[in-house]
Write a protein that holds these residues in place. Structure first.
Motif, PDB file in Angstrom:
ATOM      1  N   MET A  59       0.835  -1.199   0.000  1.00  0.00           N
ATOM      2  CA  MET A  59       0.000   0.000   0.000  1.00  0.00           C
ATOM      3  C   MET A  59       0.873   1.253   0.000  1.00  0.00           C
ATOM      4  SD  MET A  59      -2.914   1.268   2.706  1.00  0.00           S
ATOM      5  CE  MET A  59      -4.109  -0.003   2.286  1.00  0.00           C
ATOM      6  N   ARG A  60       2.057   1.168   0.580  1.00  0.00           N
ATOM      7  CA  ARG A  60       2.958   2.313   0.623  1.00  0.00           C
ATOM      8  C   ARG A  60       3.290   2.831  -0.775  1.00  0.00           C
ATOM      9  NH1 ARG A  60       5.223   3.910   5.099  1.00  0.00           N
ATOM     10  NH2 ARG A  60       4.776   2.720   6.977  1.00  0.00           N
ATOM     11  N   ARG A  62       1.223   2.569  -3.307  1.00  0.00           N
ATOM     12  CA  ARG A  62      -0.023   2.716  -4.065  1.00  0.00           C
ATOM     13  C   ARG A  62      -0.918   3.776  -3.401  1.00  0.00           C
ATOM     14  NH1 ARG A  62      -0.681  -3.884  -4.244  1.00  0.00           N
ATOM     15  NH2 ARG A  62       1.234  -4.254  -5.452  1.00  0.00           N
ATOM     16  N   PRO A  63      -0.596   5.031  -3.615  1.00  0.00           N
ATOM     17  CA  PRO A  63      -1.357   6.123  -2.977  1.00  0.00           C
ATOM     18  C   PRO A  63      -2.859   6.063  -3.220  1.00  0.00           C
ATOM     19  CG  PRO A  63       0.630   6.961  -4.009  1.00  0.00           C
ATOM     20  CD  PRO A  63       0.505   5.538  -4.439  1.00  0.00           C
ATOM     21  N   ALA A  64      -3.275   5.563  -4.382  1.00  0.00           N
ATOM     22  CA  ALA A  64      -4.703   5.519  -4.704  1.00  0.00           C
ATOM     23  C   ALA A  64      -5.465   4.566  -3.792  1.00  0.00           C
ATOM     24  CB  ALA A  64      -4.902   5.114  -6.165  1.00  0.00           C
ATOM     25  N   GLU A  65      -4.764   3.649  -3.119  1.00  0.00           N
ATOM     26  CA  GLU A  65      -5.434   2.765  -2.170  1.00  0.00           C
ATOM     27  C   GLU A  65      -5.694   3.476  -0.844  1.00  0.00           C
ATOM     28  OE1 GLU A  65      -3.554  -1.010  -1.683  1.00  0.00           O
ATOM     29  OE2 GLU A  65      -3.454  -1.435  -3.829  1.00  0.00           O
ATOM     30  N   LEU A  66      -4.946   4.540  -0.581  1.00  0.00           N
ATOM     31  CA  LEU A  66      -5.160   5.328   0.633  1.00  0.00           C
ATOM     32  C   LEU A  66      -6.370   6.240   0.474  1.00  0.00           C
ATOM     33  CD1 LEU A  66      -1.474   6.368   1.429  1.00  0.00           C
ATOM     34  CD2 LEU A  66      -2.861   4.712   2.681  1.00  0.00           C
ATOM     35  N   LEU A  67      -6.538   6.780  -0.709  1.00  0.00           N
ATOM     36  CA  LEU A  67      -7.677   7.651  -0.995  1.00  0.00           C
ATOM     37  C   LEU A  67      -8.193   7.273  -2.388  1.00  0.00           C
ATOM     38  CD1 LEU A  67      -9.435  10.067  -0.124  1.00  0.00           C
ATOM     39  CD2 LEU A  67      -7.832  11.549  -1.360  1.00  0.00           C
ATOM     40  N   PRO A  68      -9.188   6.395  -2.438  1.00  0.00           N
ATOM     41  CA  PRO A  68      -9.726   5.958  -3.737  1.00  0.00           C
ATOM     42  C   PRO A  68     -10.091   7.150  -4.619  1.00  0.00           C
ATOM     43  CG  PRO A  68     -10.634   4.616  -1.971  1.00  0.00           C
ATOM     44  CD  PRO A  68      -9.868   5.732  -1.309  1.00  0.00           C
ATOM     45  N   VAL A 136       1.406  13.676   6.562  1.00  0.00           N
ATOM     46  CA  VAL A 136       2.728  14.052   7.062  1.00  0.00           C
ATOM     47  C   VAL A 136       3.156  12.932   8.008  1.00  0.00           C
ATOM     48  CG1 VAL A 136       4.145  15.781   8.220  1.00  0.00           C
ATOM     49  CG2 VAL A 136       2.119  16.499   6.953  1.00  0.00           C
ATOM     50  N   ASP A 137       3.802  11.923   7.478  1.00  0.00           N
ATOM     51  CA  ASP A 137       4.200  10.741   8.269  1.00  0.00           C
ATOM     52  C   ASP A 137       3.001  10.091   8.941  1.00  0.00           C
ATOM     53  OD1 ASP A 137       6.780  11.335   7.590  1.00  0.00           O
ATOM     54  OD2 ASP A 137       7.284  12.284   9.486  1.00  0.00           O
ATOM     55  N   SER A 138       1.822  10.276   8.399  1.00  0.00           N
ATOM     56  CA  SER A 138       0.610   9.812   9.084  1.00  0.00           C
ATOM     57  C   SER A 138      -0.064   8.647   8.378  1.00  0.00           C
ATOM     58  CB  SER A 138      -0.388  10.968   9.205  1.00  0.00           C
ATOM     59  OG  SER A 138      -0.662  11.535   7.939  1.00  0.00           O
ATOM     60  N   ALA A 139       0.546   8.143   7.323  1.00  0.00           N
ATOM     61  CA  ALA A 139      -0.042   7.020   6.590  1.00  0.00           C
ATOM     62  C   ALA A 139       1.070   6.300   5.846  1.00  0.00           C
ATOM     63  CB  ALA A 139      -1.105   7.523   5.615  1.00  0.00           C
ATOM     64  N   GLU A 174       2.578  15.427   1.854  1.00  0.00           N
ATOM     65  CA  GLU A 174       1.845  15.133   0.628  1.00  0.00           C
ATOM     66  C   GLU A 174       0.371  15.528   0.760  1.00  0.00           C
ATOM     67  OE1 GLU A 174       5.269  13.138   1.382  1.00  0.00           O
ATOM     68  OE2 GLU A 174       3.415  12.379   2.315  1.00  0.00           O
ATOM     69  N   LEU A 175      -0.182  15.964  -0.365  1.00  0.00           N
ATOM     70  CA  LEU A 175      -1.613  16.207  -0.455  1.00  0.00           C
ATOM     71  C   LEU A 175      -2.120  15.399  -1.638  1.00  0.00           C
ATOM     72  CD1 LEU A 175      -3.986  17.915   0.732  1.00  0.00           C
ATOM     73  CD2 LEU A 175      -3.595  19.513  -1.162  1.00  0.00           C
ATOM     74  N   LEU A 176      -2.969  14.409  -1.353  1.00  0.00           N
ATOM     75  CA  LEU A 176      -3.552  13.581  -2.406  1.00  0.00           C
ATOM     76  C   LEU A 176      -4.813  14.258  -2.922  1.00  0.00           C
ATOM     77  CD1 LEU A 176      -1.525  11.626  -1.123  1.00  0.00           C
ATOM     78  CD2 LEU A 176      -3.230   9.817  -1.315  1.00  0.00           C
ATOM     79  N   VAL A 177      -4.943  14.355  -4.247  1.00  0.00           N
ATOM     80  CA  VAL A 177      -6.108  15.012  -4.857  1.00  0.00           C
ATOM     81  C   VAL A 177      -6.646  14.162  -6.005  1.00  0.00           C
ATOM     82  CG1 VAL A 177      -5.353  17.336  -4.218  1.00  0.00           C
ATOM     83  CG2 VAL A 177      -4.655  16.370  -6.427  1.00  0.00           C
ATOM     84  N   ASP A 178      -7.895  14.379  -6.345  1.00  0.00           N
ATOM     85  CA  ASP A 178      -8.535  13.573  -7.397  1.00  0.00           C
ATOM     86  C   ASP A 178      -8.827  14.378  -8.657  1.00  0.00           C
ATOM     87  OD1 ASP A 178     -10.551  15.172  -6.449  1.00  0.00           O
ATOM     88  OD2 ASP A 178     -11.943  13.549  -5.966  1.00  0.00           O
TER      89      ASP A 178
END
Length: 377
Positions: A59-60, A62-68, A136-139, A174-178
């Motif tokens: 999962m580390r 594969r960011p998309a698995e953290l936030l579909p 931030v080191d949180s996932a 990191e900021l994950l966006v869709d």
């Protein structure tokens, strides 16, 4: 509505600077190339007791698995080197405590996460709908390969992110966006033939270029490790009681690294040239008071005392050190007591060495004097 994502990407980078970030890069979520390296590292057991490194599997990568639905990762960096780092002073004096420079000020996690959240909200105002999540080191996420893909630097032989103009004294987030923002070009830098970090690591933790055995790393031993520090490494810790910066200190790329402009990252008063004895005398409440809002608090009082006990064992022979160790031993936990006993043994050995040297020095002095005296004196 139609969105000009190229223009939005430029706006986002400007907003990031206004929020205090030194730089922002954009990349996609494909880390397939990093997965084999991660798996080999885990299979070798180099993560030590950090079970969370293995528990999430790939999962580390594969960011998309953290936030579909994630399409892009906004990677940011924030400089943290304080203006009064005092590297030489602390490392050169074995009676003083050395604390990794990133921990001298406020804990960075909440500060960076809040700013990333603000950035997400700004972006959301420009698009009709936005799914985002700050990290931030949180996932479980491979932040350094992502940062390299986003153009922020390259992963050095010590496994930290490096930038030829900015060095490595910075935090990543990191900021994950869709949304389908245009991506930046990966950074193509490398360390060349330099092996300064490898040859300078006190415990030989960089077992090969780009591969760190955490079980040997001083940062791991003093921060992540919950149990006893293996005896083979104790004397190598020196006066480092929280983390280690050696691999960054010797890195040529850090010669011109910028200082942090963040007040929260400046050196707090309680870490100004503190002696090991003074810190070892803190009660648990004093430890909690002095580490409020600091990353140091996460190791807890027992590991704090454990680390200082080892450093005192490495300090020059001193009756005051022995007295402090013996005093703390009376109420120490089993974990701390083991390290105090080791430190006392180290101190006693140094004392014996001094005693054995003095008679030889005295005898030599007597012989010199006798040679210069009259025969019948």
């Amino acid at each position: 509505m139609d969105i000009d994502y190229q223009h939005l990407a430029q706006q986002i980078k400007q907003w990031a600077k206004e929020l205090g970030f030194a730089e922002l890069g954009i990349t996609d979520v494909d880390l397939a190339d990093a997965e084999p390296h991660l798996q080999r590292w885990l299979d070798a057991g180099f993560h030590g007791e950090m079970d969370y490194m293995a528990s999430h599997g790939m999962m580390r990568a594969r960011p998309a698995e953290l936030l579909p639905g994630t399409l892009r990762v906004l990677s940011v960096r924030l400089n943290y080197l304080p203006t009064a780092a005092a590297f030489a002073t602390n490392l050169a004096d074995p009676n003083l405590a050395y604390i990794s420079r990133y921990a001298l000020g406020r804990d960075y996690h909440k500060l960076m996460r809040n700013r990333l959240k603000q950035l997400g909200e700004k972006i959301k105002q420009q698009v009709s709908a936005l799914g985002f999540r700050p990290f931030v080191d949180s996932a479980p996420i491979l932040e350094r390969p992502l940062a390299q893909k986003a153009g922020l630097g390259w992963v050095g032989k010590h496994s930290l992110l490096l930038n030829s103009e900015q060095g490595s004294w910075f935090f990543l987030g990191e900021l994950l966006v869709d949304i389908p923002l245009p991506i930046d070009q990966p950074h193509q830098g490398d360390c060349g033939s330099c092996v300064a970090c490898i040859t300078s690591c006190p415990t030989g933790a960089i077992v090969a270029p780009y591969i760190v055995d955490a079980r040997r790393c001083i940062s791991y031993l003093t921060i992540e490790l919950k149990d006893a520090i293996p005896e083979e490494f104790r004397s190598l810790l020196g006066n480092r009681i929280y983390g280690c910066d050696d691999c960054q200190l010797v890195c040529p790329e850090n010669r011109q690294a910028p200082l942090s402009q963040e007040n929260d990252f400046q050196r707090r008063k309680q870490w100004q040239d503190q002696s090991l004895l003074a810190l070892f005398a803190w009660s648990e409440q004093e430890f909690l008071n002095n580490t409020e809002g600091s990353a140091i608090r996460r190791i807890g009082f027992q590991r704090w005392q454990r680390n200082i006990a080892v450093a005192l064992g490495n300090a020059p022979y001193s009756e005051a050190v022995i007295a402090a160790l013996q005093q703390q031993l009376t109420n120490a936990s089993a974990l701390v007591a083991e390290h105090i006993q080791w430190a006392l043994q180290q101190q006693k050995q140094k004392g014996w060495q001094q005693q054995s040297i003095l008679p030889r020095q005295t005898a030599r002095l007597v012989r010199i004097i006798e040679k210069g005296l009259p025969r019948d004196a």
